[in-house]
Design a protein around this motif. Structure first.
Motif, PDB file in Angstrom:
ATOM      1  N   LYS A  63       0.847  -1.184   0.000  1.00 20.46           N
ATOM      2  CA  LYS A  63       0.000   0.000   0.000  1.00 20.46           C
ATOM      3  C   LYS A  63       0.883   1.234   0.000  1.00 20.46           C
ATOM      4  N   ALA A  64       0.637   2.140  -0.931  1.00 19.22           N
ATOM      5  CA  ALA A  64       1.425   3.366  -1.047  1.00 19.22           C
ATOM      6  C   ALA A  64       0.525   4.580  -0.897  1.00 19.22           C
ATOM      7  N   SER A  65       1.059   5.631  -0.310  1.00 20.59           N
ATOM      8  CA  SER A  65       0.329   6.893  -0.250  1.00 20.59           C
ATOM      9  C   SER A  65       0.169   7.446  -1.665  1.00 20.59           C
ATOM     10  N   SER A  66      -0.903   8.182  -1.890  1.00 19.27           N
ATOM     11  CA  SER A  66      -1.147   8.685  -3.249  1.00 19.27           C
ATOM     12  C   SER A  66      -1.983   9.951  -3.199  1.00 19.27           C
ATOM     13  N   TYR A  67      -1.365  11.073  -3.586  1.00 18.55           N
ATOM     14  CA  TYR A  67      -2.048  12.368  -3.567  1.00 18.55           C
ATOM     15  C   TYR A  67      -1.678  13.167  -4.809  1.00 18.55           C
ATOM     16  N   HIS A  68      -1.728  12.550  -5.970  1.00 20.97           N
ATOM     17  CA  HIS A  68      -1.342  13.253  -7.191  1.00 20.97           C
ATOM     18  C   HIS A  68      -2.393  13.063  -8.271  1.00 20.97           C
ATOM     19  N   HIS A  69      -2.477  14.039  -9.175  1.00 22.97           N
ATOM     20  CA  HIS A  69      -3.416  13.904 -10.292  1.00 22.97           C
ATOM     21  C   HIS A  69      -2.688  13.908 -11.636  1.00 22.97           C
ATOM     22  N   GLN A  70      -1.363  14.047 -11.605  1.00 17.75           N
ATOM     23  CA  GLN A  70      -0.569  13.941 -12.822  1.00 17.75           C
ATOM     24  C   GLN A  70       0.364  12.745 -12.698  1.00 17.75           C
ATOM     25  N   MET A  71       0.973  12.354 -13.811  1.00 15.34           N
ATOM     26  CA  MET A  71       1.769  11.129 -13.793  1.00 15.34           C
ATOM     27  C   MET A  71       2.897  11.217 -14.807  1.00 15.34           C
ATOM     28  N   MET A  72       4.011  10.574 -14.484  1.00 18.03           N
ATOM     29  CA  MET A  72       5.149  10.533 -15.397  1.00 18.03           C
ATOM     30  C   MET A  72       4.785   9.803 -16.691  1.00 18.03           C
ATOM     31  N   ASP A  73       5.142  10.417 -17.808  1.00 21.62           N
ATOM     32  CA  ASP A  73       5.022   9.798 -19.129  1.00 21.62           C
ATOM     33  C   ASP A  73       6.444   9.452 -19.576  1.00 21.62           C
ATOM     34  N   LEU A  74       6.766   8.176 -19.569  1.00 20.02           N
ATOM     35  CA  LEU A  74       8.140   7.724 -19.760  1.00 20.02           C
ATOM     36  C   LEU A  74       8.499   7.422 -21.207  1.00 20.02           C
ATOM     37  N   PHE A  75       7.583   7.690 -22.126  1.00 18.19           N
ATOM     38  CA  PHE A  75       7.784   7.264 -23.515  1.00 18.19           C
ATOM     39  C   PHE A  75       9.091   7.788 -24.099  1.00 18.19           C
ATOM     40  N   GLN A  76       9.433   9.041 -23.783  1.00 19.83           N
ATOM     41  CA  GLN A  76      10.635   9.645 -24.362  1.00 19.83           C
ATOM     42  C   GLN A  76      11.800   9.697 -23.374  1.00 19.83           C
ATOM     43  N   ALA A  77      11.683   9.010 -22.265  1.00 17.34           N
ATOM     44  CA  ALA A  77      12.733   9.043 -21.247  1.00 17.34           C
ATOM     45  C   ALA A  77      13.327   7.648 -21.062  1.00 17.34           C
ATOM     46  N   LYS A  78      14.621   7.604 -20.838  1.00 18.40           N
ATOM     47  CA  LYS A  78      15.276   6.342 -20.503  1.00 18.40           C
ATOM     48  C   LYS A  78      15.029   6.076 -19.033  1.00 18.40           C
ATOM     49  N   ALA A  79      14.236   5.043 -18.736  1.00 19.12           N
ATOM     50  CA  ALA A  79      13.787   4.846 -17.366  1.00 19.12           C
ATOM     51  C   ALA A  79      13.576   3.364 -17.071  1.00 19.12           C
ATOM     52  N   GLU A  80      13.708   3.036 -15.808  1.00 19.85           N
ATOM     53  CA  GLU A  80      13.422   1.689 -15.321  1.00 19.85           C
ATOM     54  C   GLU A  80      12.271   1.781 -14.323  1.00 19.85           C
ATOM     55  N   ILE A  81      11.171   1.129 -14.627  1.00 15.52           N
ATOM     56  CA  ILE A  81      10.048   1.108 -13.687  1.00 15.52           C
ATOM     57  C   ILE A  81      10.347   0.080 -12.600  1.00 15.52           C
ATOM     58  N   ILE A  82      10.404   0.550 -11.371  1.00 21.49           N
ATOM     59  CA  ILE A  82      10.663  -0.326 -10.227  1.00 21.49           C
ATOM     60  C   ILE A  82       9.356  -0.783  -9.596  1.00 21.49           C
ATOM     61  N   ALA A  83       8.377   0.107  -9.554  1.00 23.43           N
ATOM     62  CA  ALA A  83       7.062  -0.245  -9.000  1.00 23.43           C
ATOM     63  C   ALA A  83       5.991   0.470  -9.807  1.00 23.43           C
ATOM     64  N   PHE A  84       4.817  -0.160  -9.892  1.00 27.76           N
ATOM     65  CA  PHE A  84       3.744   0.405 -10.710  1.00 27.76           C
ATOM     66  C   PHE A  84       2.386   0.104 -10.088  1.00 27.76           C
ATOM     67  N   ALA A  85       1.404   0.902 -10.497  1.00 25.73           N
ATOM     68  CA  ALA A  85       0.008   0.626 -10.190  1.00 25.73           C
ATOM     69  C   ALA A  85      -0.591  -0.045 -11.419  1.00 25.73           C
ATOM     70  N   LYS A  86      -1.376  -1.054 -11.202  1.00 27.84           N
ATOM     71  CA  LYS A  86      -1.922  -1.841 -12.300  1.00 27.84           C
ATOM     72  C   LYS A  86      -3.230  -1.250 -12.804  1.00 27.84           C
ATOM     73  N   SER A  87      -3.163  -0.604 -13.981  1.00 29.31           N
ATOM     74  CA  SER A  87      -4.364  -0.110 -14.680  1.00 29.31           C
ATOM     75  C   SER A  87      -5.342   0.581 -13.742  1.00 29.31           C
TER      76      SER A  87
END
Length: 222
Positions: free
Chosen positions: A138-162
């Protein structure tokens, strides 16, 4: 990590609760320096910088027109200062933690973009999955925007499922699906750990906070 090897922390306080003295990450510090402008970042071979939460980053920083759900189009003084400080961190090879808005700042600073609005992420908490183990916490969550990684070199370590059905981008409010909504991301270009939640607001003994602290130790301080 010993007292002799603890880094200086450059702390870009946001005025929000919990970020004073580097929040839960203060335990890693030999000294915490309150920062505001790029020149507050000085060359130090044993340092760490933290950028915290706050208002939306101006959409001009990532080349978008403002949509109906975003609050800022113009580049604010804070945007300018923190993006400048991030570039100094990259130049000086200083590792970075980004929390909430700070995570999004990291994404934009290395060439990524933002989804201007997502649903079901601003309700206090939700489940995230640690990618390499499958552990769900369980993670705290108080945001309405989100990272768009399409153009960034990134490694997803944790994610929310759909979790969100609608991701608005730009003035067209384009709907985009995303099976793995990024919650904790590592940007190798910036030596940056982007944490979308707020570990500074969680129970210090929670599994989520412990994971965040372990990742800082493993990815940024080892």
């Amino acid at each position: 990590i010993t007292d002799m090897t603890k880094p200086v922390i450059f702390n870009f306080e946001s005025g929000e609760a919990g970020c004073e003295k580097a929040g839960p990450f203060g335990q890693f510090a030999s000294k915490v320096i309150k920062c505001k402008i790029p020149l507050d970042i000085t060359h130090d071979n044993n340092a760490l910088a933290i950028f915290w939460g706050g208002s939306d980053i101006g959409t001009e920083t990532y080349g978008h027109q403002v949509g109906k759900h975003a609050t800022n189009q113009k580049v604010s003084e804070r945007d300018r200062n923190e993006l400048g400080a991030l570039q100094r961190c990259i130049e000086f090879n200083i590792p970075v933690i980004g929390i909430c808005r700070g995570a999004q700042l990291l994404c934009v600073g290395v060439g990524g973009q933002l989804f201007q609005h997502v649903e079901n992420h601003n309700n206090g908490s939700h489940a995230i999955t640690i990618k390499n183990t499958g552990e769900v916490v369980k993670a705290s969550s108080y945001h309405h925007q989100m990272m768009d990684l399409f153009q960034a070199k990134a490694e997803i370590i944790a994610f929310a499922k759909s979790l969100s059905n609608v991701h608005y981008t730009g003035s067209t409010d384009q709907t985009i699906g995303c099976d793995e909504e990024p919650e904790i991301v590592y940007f190798s270009q910036a030596r940056g750990l982007a944490i979308q939640g707020h570990p500074e607001w969680d129970d210090p003994q929670s599994r989520y906070v412990k994971i965040c602290l372990e990742l800082v130790q493993e990815r940024l301080l080892s």
